[in-house]
Design a protein around this motif. Structure first.
Motif, short mmCIF file in Angstrom:
data_model
loop_
_atom_site.label_atom_id
_atom_site.label_comp_id
_atom_site.label_asym_id
_atom_site.label_seq_id
_atom_site.Cartn_x
_atom_site.Cartn_y
_atom_site.Cartn_z
N SER A 141 43.54 56.13 54.07
CA SER A 141 42.86 56.62 54.94
C SER A 141 41.88 55.51 55.41
O SER A 141 41.52 54.59 54.44
N LEU A 142 41.73 55.13 56.52
CA LEU A 142 40.72 53.75 57.01
C LEU A 142 39.44 54.14 56.60
O LEU A 142 38.55 53.29 56.57
N ALA A 143 39.07 55.34 56.07
CA ALA A 143 37.69 55.44 55.46
C ALA A 143 37.60 55.37 54.13
O ALA A 143 36.57 54.97 53.37
N ASN A 144 38.80 55.04 53.57
CA ASN A 144 38.78 54.35 51.83
C ASN A 144 38.76 53.16 51.88
O ASN A 144 39.64 52.46 51.63
N LEU A 145 37.55 52.41 52.16
CA LEU A 145 37.43 51.02 51.97
C LEU A 145 37.53 50.33 50.93
O LEU A 145 38.31 49.16 50.86
N SER A 146 37.35 51.07 49.54
CA SER A 146 37.63 50.29 48.44
C SER A 146 39.21 50.26 48.10
O SER A 146 39.53 49.17 47.78
N HIS A 147 39.81 51.12 48.58
CA HIS A 147 41.30 50.88 48.48
C HIS A 147 41.70 50.05 49.48
O HIS A 147 42.91 49.38 49.22
N ILE A 148 41.30 49.97 50.70
CA ILE A 148 41.90 48.85 51.71
C ILE A 148 41.46 47.60 51.01
O ILE A 148 42.23 46.64 51.19
N LYS A 149 40.30 47.36 50.76
CA LYS A 149 40.03 46.07 50.20
C LYS A 149 40.98 45.78 49.02
O LYS A 149 41.47 44.45 48.81
N LEU A 150 41.27 46.68 48.15
CA LEU A 150 42.06 46.31 46.95
C LEU A 150 43.53 46.13 47.49
O LEU A 150 44.20 44.92 46.95
#
Length: 163
Positions: A141-150
């Motif tokens: 999800s584009l809202a899952n910023l911590s996972h996108i960063k990872l």
């Protein structure tokens, strides 16, 4: 495609980083990675991190993690534990997937860095084993910023798509 995960534990004993050999077990003694069990998947399903639960519900409404995750136990499924508690489970048979539990919320920044290093090491291992790189994809999800960063730190390319 089935990969033999048994040598996995030995592959994490030492890793080379910036020209130096490090002993993962000594450097990050609170973290372990091993073949997952059905119980590990059930524990993860019952304790999903907030971001992963949100992603799970965005993918398809009305499902229960306890009904879904145990079905994904296969030869590629691993568990990462922190102080013996299930921190994350993941695999890479049809595509790459990793979910974290609420355990991640009480780790220090240094402990999270160790978690990242362990994941990075595992991703490098998976990349060296797969012949079809198309399985190295998934949805977040584009809202899952911590996972996108990872994911970006792990070398992933994030592409925004309407479903």
């Amino acid at each position: 495609m089935k990969l033999n995960i048994e040598p996995l534990q030995a592959s994490y004993q030492t890793r080379q980083t910036k020209g130096e050999l490090i002993d993962m077990k000594t450097t990050y003694p609170k973290l372990t990675i091993q073949k997952a069990t059905l119980e590990d998947l059930k524990v993860a399903a019952a304790n999903l991190s907030e971001g992963d639960l949100r992603d799970f519900n965005c993918m398809q409404a009305g499902r229960q993690p306890m009904d879904v995750f145990p079905k994904h136990l296969d030869a590629t499924t691993v568990v990462i534990k922190f102080l013996g508690e299930v921190l994350a489970v993941g695999g890479h048979s049809a595509n790459v997937w990793l979910i974290t539990t609420k355990v991640v919320t009480y780790m220090t920044q240094a402990e999270r860095y160790g978690f990242y290093r362990l994941i990075k090491s595992h991703v490098d291992f998976v990349r060296s084993q797969v012949q079809d790189e198309s399985i190295l994809s998934n949805f977040v999800s584009l809202a899952n910023l911590s996972h996108i960063k990872l994911l970006k730190k792990l070398g992933s390319k994030i592409r925004s798509e309407e479903r």
